[in-house]
Design an enzyme around this catalytic site. Structure first.
Site, PDB file in Angstrom:
ATOM      1  N   ASN A 157      32.874 -11.020   1.285  1.00  0.00           N
ATOM      2  CA  ASN A 157      32.016 -12.196   1.063  1.00  0.00           C
ATOM      3  C   ASN A 157      30.521 -11.911   1.207  1.00  0.00           C
ATOM      4  OD1 ASN A 157      32.149 -12.016   3.849  1.00  0.00           O
ATOM      5  ND2 ASN A 157      32.062 -14.230   4.137  1.00  0.00           N
ATOM      6  N   SER A 234      39.014 -11.239   8.676  1.00  0.00           N
ATOM      7  CA  SER A 234      39.855 -12.356   9.108  1.00  0.00           C
ATOM      8  C   SER A 234      40.409 -12.115  10.519  1.00  0.00           C
ATOM      9  CB  SER A 234      41.005 -12.536   8.125  1.00  0.00           C
ATOM     10  OG  SER A 234      41.756 -11.352   8.094  1.00  0.00           O
ATOM     11  N   ASN A 235      40.872 -13.192  11.144  1.00  0.00           N
ATOM     12  CA  ASN A 235      41.341 -13.088  12.527  1.00  0.00           C
ATOM     13  C   ASN A 235      42.614 -12.264  12.661  1.00  0.00           C
ATOM     14  OD1 ASN A 235      39.305 -15.172  12.775  1.00  0.00           O
ATOM     15  ND2 ASN A 235      40.084 -15.286  14.875  1.00  0.00           N
ATOM     16  N   GLY A 238      41.649  -8.696  12.479  1.00  0.00           N
ATOM     17  CA  GLY A 238      40.859  -8.345  13.665  1.00  0.00           C
ATOM     18  C   GLY A 238      41.719  -8.159  14.908  1.00  0.00           C
ATOM     19  N   GLU A 255      33.829  -9.448  14.280  1.00  0.00           N
ATOM     20  CA  GLU A 255      33.219 -10.714  13.843  1.00  0.00           C
ATOM     21  C   GLU A 255      34.217 -11.341  12.877  1.00  0.00           C
ATOM     22  OE1 GLU A 255      30.713 -12.079  15.066  1.00  0.00           O
ATOM     23  OE2 GLU A 255      29.828 -10.377  16.105  1.00  0.00           O
ATOM     24  N   CYS A 289      31.511 -17.163   6.575  1.00  0.00           N
ATOM     25  CA  CYS A 289      32.134 -17.418   7.878  1.00  0.00           C
ATOM     26  C   CYS A 289      31.359 -18.514   8.605  1.00  0.00           C
ATOM     27  CB  CYS A 289      32.186 -16.150   8.701  1.00  0.00           C
ATOM     28  SG  CYS A 289      30.624 -15.329   8.727  1.00  0.00           S
TER      29      CYS A 289
HETATM   30  N1  LIG Z   1      32.155 -13.785  11.762  1.00  0.00           N
HETATM   31  C1  LIG Z   1      31.632 -13.079  10.778  1.00  0.00           C
HETATM   32  O1  LIG Z   1      30.618 -12.412  10.981  1.00  0.00           O
HETATM   33  C2  LIG Z   1      32.243 -13.086   9.404  1.00  0.00           C
HETATM   34  C3  LIG Z   1      33.592 -13.271   9.237  1.00  0.00           C
HETATM   35  N2  LIG Z   1      34.169 -13.237   7.981  1.00  0.00           N
HETATM   36  C4  LIG Z   1      35.590 -13.526   7.866  1.00  0.00           C
HETATM   37  O2  LIG Z   1      36.174 -12.623   6.937  1.00  0.00           O
HETATM   38  C5  LIG Z   1      37.254 -13.235   6.245  1.00  0.00           C
HETATM   39  C6  LIG Z   1      37.165 -12.991   4.748  1.00  0.00           C
HETATM   40  O3  LIG Z   1      37.081 -11.658   4.480  1.00  0.00           O
HETATM   41  P1  LIG Z   1      38.339 -10.812   3.980  1.00  0.00           P
HETATM   42  O4  LIG Z   1      37.795  -9.626   3.307  1.00  0.00           O
HETATM   43  O5  LIG Z   1      39.317 -11.632   3.252  1.00  0.00           O
HETATM   44  O6  LIG Z   1      39.033 -10.444   5.376  1.00  0.00           O
HETATM   45  P2  LIG Z   1      40.161  -9.373   5.656  1.00  0.00           P
HETATM   46  O7  LIG Z   1      40.373  -9.400   7.119  1.00  0.00           O
HETATM   47  O8  LIG Z   1      41.325  -9.512   4.788  1.00  0.00           O
HETATM   48  O9  LIG Z   1      39.484  -7.983   5.233  1.00  0.00           O
HETATM   49  C7  LIG Z   1      38.331  -7.503   5.851  1.00  0.00           C
HETATM   50  C8  LIG Z   1      38.339  -5.993   5.764  1.00  0.00           C
HETATM   51  O10 LIG Z   1      39.411  -5.489   6.552  1.00  0.00           O
HETATM   52  C9  LIG Z   1      40.213  -4.613   5.791  1.00  0.00           C
HETATM   53  N3  LIG Z   1      41.575  -4.626   6.291  1.00  0.00           N
HETATM   54  C10 LIG Z   1      42.604  -5.404   5.868  1.00  0.00           C
HETATM   55  N4  LIG Z   1      43.720  -5.091   6.560  1.00  0.00           N
HETATM   56  C11 LIG Z   1      43.390  -4.103   7.439  1.00  0.00           C
HETATM   57  C12 LIG Z   1      44.106  -3.388   8.430  1.00  0.00           C
HETATM   58  N5  LIG Z   1      45.406  -3.607   8.657  1.00  0.00           N
HETATM   59  N6  LIG Z   1      43.468  -2.456   9.152  1.00  0.00           N
HETATM   60  C13 LIG Z   1      42.154  -2.226   8.962  1.00  0.00           C
HETATM   61  N7  LIG Z   1      41.427  -2.865   8.027  1.00  0.00           N
HETATM   62  C14 LIG Z   1      42.021  -3.805   7.279  1.00  0.00           C
HETATM   63  C15 LIG Z   1      40.056  -5.144   4.369  1.00  0.00           C
HETATM   64  O11 LIG Z   1      40.443  -4.190   3.424  1.00  0.00           O
HETATM   65  C16 LIG Z   1      38.578  -5.472   4.343  1.00  0.00           C
HETATM   66  O12 LIG Z   1      37.815  -4.304   4.137  1.00  0.00           O
HETATM   67  C17 LIG Z   1      37.163 -14.698   6.609  1.00  0.00           C
HETATM   68  O13 LIG Z   1      38.145 -15.045   7.526  1.00  0.00           O
HETATM   69  C18 LIG Z   1      35.791 -14.857   7.251  1.00  0.00           C
HETATM   70  O14 LIG Z   1      35.656 -15.863   8.150  1.00  0.00           O
HETATM   71  C19 LIG Z   1      33.411 -12.984   6.905  1.00  0.00           C
HETATM   72  C20 LIG Z   1      32.040 -12.804   7.006  1.00  0.00           C
HETATM   73  C21 LIG Z   1      31.348 -12.863   8.257  1.00  0.00           C
HETATM   74  O1  LIG Z   2      28.108 -13.495   6.907  1.00  0.00           O
HETATM   75  C1  LIG Z   2      27.764 -14.616   6.595  1.00  0.00           C
HETATM   76  O2  LIG Z   2      28.562 -15.540   6.405  1.00  0.00           O
HETATM   77  C2  LIG Z   2      26.287 -14.864   6.399  1.00  0.00           C
HETATM   78  O3  LIG Z   2      25.565 -13.731   6.173  1.00  0.00           O
HETATM   79  C3  LIG Z   2      25.669 -15.494   7.549  1.00  0.00           C
HETATM   80  S1  LIG Z   2      24.739 -16.832   7.101  1.00  0.00           S
HETATM   81  O4  LIG Z   2      23.743 -16.482   6.101  1.00  0.00           O
HETATM   82  O5  LIG Z   2      25.660 -17.815   6.576  1.00  0.00           O
HETATM   83  O6  LIG Z   2      24.137 -17.312   8.313  1.00  0.00           O
END
Ligand SMILES: NC(=O)C1=CN([C@@H]2O[C@H](COP(=O)(O)OP(=O)(O)OC[C@H]3O[C@@H](n4cnc5c(N)ncnc54)[C@H](O)[C@@H]3O)[C@@H](O)[C@H]2O)C=CC1
Ligand SMILES: O=C(O)[C@H](O)CS(=O)(=O)O
Length: 500
Positions: A157, A234-235, A238, A255, A289
């Site tokens: 994202n 994603s959680n 993570g 994160e 996020c």
């Molecule tokens: N709190 C924060 O700073 C942010 C959190 N997010 C969260 O990220 C999510 C969306 O992103 P997605 O790419 O769909 O998340 P995702 O968790 O599916 O993937 C994130 C990364 O982890 C990798 N991954 C997947 N399975 C794995 C495993 N078993 N072991 C190691 N790596 C693995 C993926 O290939 C990708 O590179 C949302 O839940 C969103 O809230 C997104 C942006 C900022």
């Molecule tokens: O990772 C994100 O979701 C954004 O970079 C943070 S913000 O711009 O929405 O604060």
């Protein structure tokens, strides 16, 4: 025109300063979510590439750590300049692979540029501490030492900004990096690797391995030489990373998700609140996020807010984000669309009232892409799943409240704690809210998005595990504190001297 920006159809891994096709010979198609046009093929690499990247990083890091930090910073400064030169091209590529509208893509690339200059500045700071010693003729200090090889795993994202939040502090602090970007958005990673190369980063200091989370990501967790994993995503993923790294005593920075809320008090500037809600709920099609997906509105303003939001939502233009007039782009893929659709049904079944949107846009100019109509629910309650779970799409729910205390309680009643916001003109409410909202980020009279790179970014509870990206706090993830004592008394001092 923009399609011509893509020069390589098959992307390659960047390991030890060289470009390699994957040994698996496997690839996945990357499609533009706005029209499903094939853009590139991303390698689905295997464990061999992770091992090679880690080995190269381990060797490179030893030399890199000895380069004075201000010189390491100069490389980052050049990275920033190159990104700035290529800002428009990078932004267009970002819109093509991710779908976010061009104005937001420019904002994201700018975040990366800002981070390059900010972290380059850290090369001349990287402050430690000096303290008095307990002993005479003895000097005591602490310095930040690099951790070694760090692994970064990033989501689709914010494919360039989040990568810079992690790799730039890691590099300026003297680490080497193994980076696995999301397979949905590899172009930004490919371009950033090219920029690192052009900026003169020594070989092996950054290594990019494309591939699935289950193969490349998991293989990174198993490499003992990778001492830190910094993850955004994603959680579920993570948690799995934390558990596996826990077994190996590997440091982890997570994160993850959010369920962010705007609070609109009865004294709010409603025009400002409407704008803040629109931008943070529907910007990036709700796939941040930090996106706003709940609005706790004072009951006295509820009807007016419902009306004004519906009027503004109707004006939103939805389509291919490369068109400057478009305000809301597509969502990333069909999986994302289906998840959002399910939440619409869940919301209706739970008894929330759907005011507008709630459907996939699949006809006319939207037929070829992944478009979801901006959606507004009202009369939601705090315990509904649409008010508790992360939807990651353009859906926002209004929850009527009667007081600030109630709004704050609802804000804090979710698993996550990333971002929150309050619209009010009352300074007492502002200070009470910033104290009591249990989130890592609090906005006053602004929406829930728009973090600045020199402040810590991250959240409480299920959003993370106590670490932060961005700002000086990011250095805590990528450094170890080392305490150093220099005794210049010429004798072995063992005890504290009694003061006479
Ligand atoms: N709190 C924060 O700073 C942010 C959190 N997010 C969260 O990220 C999510 C969306 O992103 P997605 O790419 O769909 O998340 P995702 O968790 O599916 O993937 C994130 C990364 O982890 C990798 N991954 C997947 N399975 C794995 C495993 N078993 N072991 C190691 N790596 C693995 C993926 O290939 C990708 O590179 C949302 O839940 C969103 O809230 C997104 C942006 C900022
Ligand atoms: O990772 C994100 O979701 C954004 O970079 C943070 S913000 O711009 O929405 O604060």
């Amino acid at each position: 025109m923009s399609r011509q920006l893509i020069k390589d159809e098959k992307l390659r891994n960047y390991i030890n300063g060289k470009w390699f096709f994957p040994s698996t010979e496997k690839y996945a198609d990357v499609k533009n979510p706005a029209n499903l046009e094939a853009l590139v093929q991303v390698p689905l690499s295997g464990e061999a590439e992770v091992a090679a990247a880690t080995g190269a990083a381990k060797i490179a890091q030893k030399k890199w750590a000895l380069v004075p930090a201000p010189q390491r910073a100069e490389v980052l400064y050049r990275v920033g300049l190159l990104m700035k030169e290529r800002k428009e091209e990078l932004s267009q590529l970002l819109t093509m692979e991710n779908g976010k509208v061009i104005e937001e893509a420019r904002g994201e690339v700018q975040e990366g540029i800002d981070m390059a200059f900010y972290m380059a500045g850290e090369g001349r700071r990287l402050f430690g501490q000096t303290t008095p010693s307990e002993l005479k003729d003895k000097f005591a200090m602490s310095v930040r030492a690099p951790v070694g090889v760090v692994g970064i795993i990033t989501p689709w994202n914010f494919p360039i900004a989040i990568a810079t939040w992690k790799s730039f502090p890691a590099i300026v602090a003297g680490n080497a990096v193994v980076w696995k970007p999301a397979t949905e958005t590899p172009i930004m990673a490919y371009e950033l690797a090219k920029i690192f190369e052009e900026a003169g980063l020594p070989k092996g200091v950054i290594n990019v391995v494309f591939g699935s989370g289950s193969t490349v990501g998991e293989a990174m967790l198993e490499q003992d030489d990778i001492r830190v994993i910094s993850f955004t995503g994603s959680n579920d993923v993570g948690r799995n990373i934390a558990a596996k790294c826990g077994e190996r005593l590997k440091k982890v920075s997570l994160e993850m998700g959010g369920k962010n809320a705007v609070i609109v008090m009865d004294d709010a500037d409603l025009s400002l609140a409407v704008e803040g809600i629109l931008w943070s709920a529907f910007g990036t099609s709700g796939q941040r996020c930090t996106a706003c997906s709940r609005v706790m509105v004072h009951e006295d303003l509820k009807e007016e807010l419902e009306e004004r939001l519906q009027v503004e939502i109707a004006k939103l233009t939805i389509g291919n984000g490369l068109d400057e007039s478009i305000k809301v782009g597509p969502v990333i893929n069909e999986h994302g669309l289906n998840k959002i659709k399910q939440y619409i049904e869940i919301g209706k079944d739970e008894g929330a009232k759907l005011l507008t949107g709630g459907y996939v846009m699949d006809s006319g100019e939207h037929a070829a892409g992944n478009y979801f109509a901006p959606t507004l629910f009202t009369d939601a309650t705090a315990d509904m799943r649409i008010a508790q779970e992360e939807i990651f799409g353009p859906v926002v729910s209004l929850i009527p409240v009667t007081s600030l205390e109630e709004a704050i309680e609802i804000n804090n009643q979710v698993e996550f704690g990333l971002s929150s916001s309050i619209f009010t003109r009352d300074v007492n409410k502002v200070f009470a809210a910033q104290r009591d909202l249990d989130t890592g980020i609090v906005y006053v009279n602004a929406g829930t998005t728009g973090a600045e790179i020199h402040l810590p970014f991250g959240g409480t509870k299920g959003t993370g595990n106590g670490h932060r990206d961005s700002g000086v706090a990011a250095l805590d993830v990528f450094t170890e504190w080392k305490a150093i004592y220099v005794d210049f008394s010429g004798k072995l001092q063992r005890a504290q001297i009694d003061v006479e």
